[in-house]
Design an enzyme around this catalytic site. Structure first.
Site, PDB file in Angstrom:
ATOM      1  CD  GLN A  95      -2.865   1.193   2.408  1.00 59.87           C
ATOM      2  OE1 GLN A  95      -2.591   0.557   3.425  1.00 59.87           O
ATOM      3  NE2 GLN A  95      -3.936   1.942   2.304  1.00 59.87           N
ATOM      4  CG  HIS A 101      -6.732   2.626  -2.797  1.00 63.36           C
ATOM      5  ND1 HIS A 101      -5.943   3.096  -1.762  1.00 63.36           N
ATOM      6  CD2 HIS A 101      -5.905   1.916  -3.600  1.00 63.36           C
ATOM      7  CE1 HIS A 101      -4.692   2.703  -1.955  1.00 63.36           C
ATOM      8  NE2 HIS A 101      -4.649   1.978  -3.051  1.00 63.36           N
TER       9      HIS A 101
HETATM   10  P1  AMP Z   1      -1.606   1.142  -3.609  1.00 70.34           P
HETATM   11  O1  AMP Z   1      -0.227   0.686  -3.937  1.00 70.34           O
HETATM   12  O2  AMP Z   1      -2.594   0.035  -3.448  1.00 70.34           O
HETATM   13  O3  AMP Z   1      -1.616   2.110  -2.442  1.00 70.34           O
HETATM   14  O4  AMP Z   1      -2.097   1.909  -4.904  1.00 70.34           O
HETATM   15  C1  AMP Z   1      -2.010   3.274  -5.096  1.00 70.34           C
HETATM   16  C2  AMP Z   1      -2.434   3.524  -6.524  1.00 70.34           C
HETATM   17  O5  AMP Z   1      -2.799   4.891  -6.649  1.00 70.34           O
HETATM   18  C3  AMP Z   1      -1.356   3.269  -7.577  1.00 70.34           C
HETATM   19  O6  AMP Z   1      -1.860   2.335  -8.540  1.00 70.34           O
HETATM   20  C4  AMP Z   1      -1.100   4.642  -8.202  1.00 70.34           C
HETATM   21  O7  AMP Z   1      -0.858   4.559  -9.576  1.00 70.34           O
HETATM   22  C5  AMP Z   1      -2.408   5.352  -7.900  1.00 70.34           C
HETATM   23  N1  AMP Z   1      -2.327   6.795  -7.766  1.00 70.34           N
HETATM   24  C6  AMP Z   1      -1.480   7.515  -6.985  1.00 70.34           C
HETATM   25  N2  AMP Z   1      -1.758   8.829  -7.065  1.00 70.34           N
HETATM   26  C7  AMP Z   1      -2.826   8.939  -7.905  1.00 70.34           C
HETATM   27  C8  AMP Z   1      -3.586  10.042  -8.402  1.00 70.34           C
HETATM   28  N3  AMP Z   1      -3.299  11.305  -8.051  1.00 70.34           N
HETATM   29  N4  AMP Z   1      -4.611   9.784  -9.246  1.00 70.34           N
HETATM   30  C9  AMP Z   1      -4.900   8.502  -9.619  1.00 70.34           C
HETATM   31  N5  AMP Z   1      -4.219   7.431  -9.184  1.00 70.34           N
HETATM   32  C10 AMP Z   1      -3.188   7.650  -8.355  1.00 70.34           C
END
Ligand code: AMP
Ligand code: ZN
Length: 137
Positions: A95, A101
């Site tokens: 994460q 999410h």
């Molecule tokens: P996690 O590793 O499960 O915390 O996933 C975080 C996800 O958020 C990753 O797939 C990123 O590409 C995505 N992410 C980070 N910042 C943004 C943003 N501003 N808008 C859309 N997606 C994002």
């Protein structure tokens, strides 16, 4: 509660623009900026919960209802042939954004890599020990 310093709170509540696929009073679904596949999306609650441990039980049901709705739409509109739901909790689980999410990752018959693991081979006794550890008093 919302956290002004949290980027997903700000996106979910419309303070920062996003490519929104769905929105209701409590949730927003956006396209991931670093997609694993075409259509990779994130379900964000508008309230701030760091992870699954903080998420209220009823919200879990709502998130799954939205996941189902989006899954059907992605199949119809994108023509994906599969879908992964991914949900990371904590640094050790990968994460990177500490606002709960769920990833919706459409899959296609294109030979792309599936997130996976190397299967272990525990004995019956080891499995029973783990079962008792999780379920025991
Ligand atoms: P996690 O590793 O499960 O915390 O996933 C975080 C996800 O958020 C990753 O797939 C990123 O590409 C995505 N992410 C980070 N910042 C943004 C943003 N501003 N808008 C859309 N997606 C994002
Ligand atoms: Zn947040």
């Amino acid at each position: 509660m919302r956290d002004e310093k949290c980027i997903f709170c700000r996106i979910a509540n419309g303070e920062i623009p996003s490519n929104t696929l769905y929105e209701d009073d409590g949730y927003r679904v956006i396209l991931d900026l670093g997609p694993a596949s075409k259509g990779h999306a994130l379900i964000l609650p508008k309230e701030h919960y760091a992870d699954l441990y903080e998420l209220p039980e009823e919200a879990g049901g709502e998130v799954m209802r939205i996941a189902k709705k989006m899954a059907v739409r992605m199949k119809e509109k994108l023509g994906c042939t599969g879908l992964n739901l991914v949900q990371n909790n904590g640094e050790s689980a990968g994460q990177t954004v500490r606002h709960f999410h769920v990833h919706l990752i459409p899959r296609y018959d294109d030979g792309s890599r599936i997130a996976g693991w190397t299967p272990g081979n525990p004995s019956e006794e080891e499995l029973a020990r783990v079962r008792d550890l999780i379920c025991g008093q």
